[in-house]
Design an enzyme around this catalytic site. Structure first.
Site, PDB file in Angstrom:
ATOM      1  N   CYS A   1      40.365 -35.468  20.191  1.00  0.00           N
ATOM      2  CA  CYS A   1      40.468 -34.102  19.673  1.00  0.00           C
ATOM      3  C   CYS A   1      39.241 -33.634  18.878  1.00  0.00           C
ATOM      4  O   CYS A   1      38.241 -33.290  19.484  1.00  0.00           O
ATOM      5  CB  CYS A   1      41.754 -33.967  18.870  1.00  0.00           C
ATOM      6  SG  CYS A   1      42.307 -32.259  18.797  1.00  0.00           S
TER       7      CYS A   1
ATOM      8  N   HIS B   1      46.660 -37.276  20.829  1.00  0.00           N
ATOM      9  CA  HIS B   1      47.005 -38.094  19.667  1.00  0.00           C
ATOM     10  C   HIS B   1      48.288 -38.845  20.028  1.00  0.00           C
ATOM     11  O   HIS B   1      48.704 -38.886  21.161  1.00  0.00           O
ATOM     12  CB  HIS B   1      47.291 -37.209  18.454  1.00  0.00           C
ATOM     13  CG  HIS B   1      46.203 -36.266  18.086  1.00  0.00           C
ATOM     14  ND1 HIS B   1      45.144 -36.633  17.293  1.00  0.00           N
ATOM     15  CD2 HIS B   1      46.020 -34.954  18.364  1.00  0.00           C
ATOM     16  CE1 HIS B   1      44.368 -35.572  17.091  1.00  0.00           C
ATOM     17  NE2 HIS B   1      44.872 -34.545  17.737  1.00  0.00           N
TER      18      HIS B   1
HETATM   19  N1  GLN Z   1      40.298 -28.570  14.483  1.00  0.00           N
HETATM   20  C1  GLN Z   1      40.294 -28.731  15.899  1.00  0.00           C
HETATM   21  C2  GLN Z   1      41.188 -27.738  16.593  1.00  0.00           C
HETATM   22  O1  GLN Z   1      42.107 -27.215  16.000  1.00  0.00           O
HETATM   23  C3  GLN Z   1      40.709 -30.147  16.253  1.00  0.00           C
HETATM   24  C4  GLN Z   1      42.150 -30.410  15.963  1.00  0.00           C
HETATM   25  C5  GLN Z   1      42.543 -31.844  16.138  1.00  0.00           C
HETATM   26  O2  GLN Z   1      41.728 -32.742  16.016  1.00  0.00           O
HETATM   27  N2  GLN Z   1      43.817 -32.077  16.323  1.00  0.00           N
HETATM   28  O3  GLN Z   1      40.991 -27.477  17.755  1.00  0.00           O
END
Ligand code: GLN
Length: 256
Positions: free
Chosen positions: A102, A199
Site C-alpha cells: 500500500c 494488508h
Molecule cells: N495513504 C495511502 C492511501 O490512502 C496509503 C494507505 C495505506 O497504506 N493503506 O492511499
C-alpha cells in the site's frame, strides 16, 4: 559457523523492515513476524533490521518488507526514502526479493499525488503513478495471480494506482477493487519485487508469497534453497498453513 552473538552465518537471512514506525498499518508488521517464523521453520536464521528515518543502513540485506501508512506518514518519510533510492534500486537489480504494501507500494512507483494535490515523489521501481481520490477503496479482496494462485487480503486506500505500459500487475481482481476503479489489476511485479495493496496482514494468509521471498533470498545468498525441516518445525509449518487456510476462507466469505 557461529559468531559471538550465536548467529549462524552459514544459514542467516537478513530481513529489512522498512519504516516500521511510520509505515505499518492494518497489521503489516505481521508480514515481518510471518517471514521470520517461516525462515526459522526452514532451518535458517532470521536477523531483522528495523530501518526508520535516520537509521544506519544494514551491511547486508536478503529480504525487504515494507508496509502501508497514512498520507501524513508517507510525507514524513519522503526525504529519507529518496535518500535511500539508489540502495534500494541496487538491491532490486541484484534480484533481492521484496514485498511492499500500500503506502510503500505507492512510493515504489513514480509518485503519489494525494487528494489535496500534494505530490509525494516515489523512487520509480515500478513504472506507475498514484492519484488520491475521494472514494476510499475498502474491504476484503480476492485476486488471481499467475505465480501465487489466489491471493486474499484486505485493502484500504484513497490512492488509485495506474500501471504504465509494460509494467506487470501482480494479479487480476475477482472480488474488491485493487489498483484503481478502471482496470481490475492489483499490485505490480518487477524482478523479485512484489508491490500490492493487500494488508491483512498479507503473508499469514498467503504462505506461498512468504515462501517465494524466502526461497529467492536463500538462492541469491547461498546459491540454493535447502530447507532443514525437523519433525517439530514441519508440524509448525503445517499448523501455520492450516490457520492460513481458515483465515482465507473467512476473508473470502465476508462481504465488503
Ligand atoms: N495513504 C495511502 C492511501 O490512502 C496509503 C494507505 C495505506 O497504506 N493503506 O492511499
Amino acid at each position: 559457523m557461529g559468531d559471538p552473538q550465536g548467529i549462524n552465518n552459514d544459514r542467516r537471512l537478513d530481513v529489512l523492515s522498512l519504516y516500521p514506525k511510520d509505515m505499518n498499518i492494518y497489521g503489516d508488521s505481521g508480514n515481518v513476524l510471518t517471514v521470520t517464523r517461516r525462515i526459522e521453520c526452514y532451518g535458517y536464521q532470521p536477523v531483522v533490521h528495523s530501518y526508520n528515518q535516520g537509521d544506519a543502513w544494514p551491511n547486508h540485506i536478503d529480504i525487504v518488507l515494507g508496509g502501508g501508512g497514512q498520507d501524513s506518514g508517507q510525507r514524513k518519510i519522503q526525504d529519507d526514502f529518496m535518500a535511500r533510492s539508489d540502495q534500494l534500486h541496487a538491491l532490486v537489480e541484484a534480484g533481492t526479493p521484496m514485498l511492499v504494501v500500500c503506502g510503500l507500494y505507492q512510493l515504489f512507483g513514480k509518485y503519489f499525488e494525494t487528494i489535496d494535490g500534494y505530490r509525494i515523489p516515489g523512487i520509480g521501481i515500478f513504472d506507475a503513478i498514484t492519484v488520491g481520490r475521494k472514494k476510499r477503496l475498502i474491504g476484503n479482496i480476492v485476486e488471481d495471480s499467475s505465480d501465487f494462485g489466489t491471493i486474499v487480503g484486505y485493502e484500504n486506500h484513497s490512492g488509485q494506482t495506474f500501471l504504465r505500459e509494460g509494467t506487470e500487475p501482480l494479479a487480476s481482481v475477482k472480488q474488491g477493487e485493487g489498483n484503481n476503479l478502471d482496470d481490475s489489476t492489483e499490485g505490480a511485479r518487477v524482478n523479485n519485487v512484489i508491490g500490492t495493496y493487500l494488508h491483512g496482514s498479507l503473508l499469514p494468509k498467503n504462505p506461498e508469497i512468504s515462501d517465494f521471498l524466502i526461497r529467492r533470498a536463500a538462492e541469491l545468498r547461498y546459491g540454493a534453497f535447502e530447507p532443514v525441516i525437523t519433525p517439530e518445525s514441519g508440524a509448525n509449518i503445517e499448523r501455520l498453513d492450516r490457520f492460513a487456510n481458515r483465515a482465507r476462507k473467512v476473508a473470502e466469505s465476508r462481504p465488503r
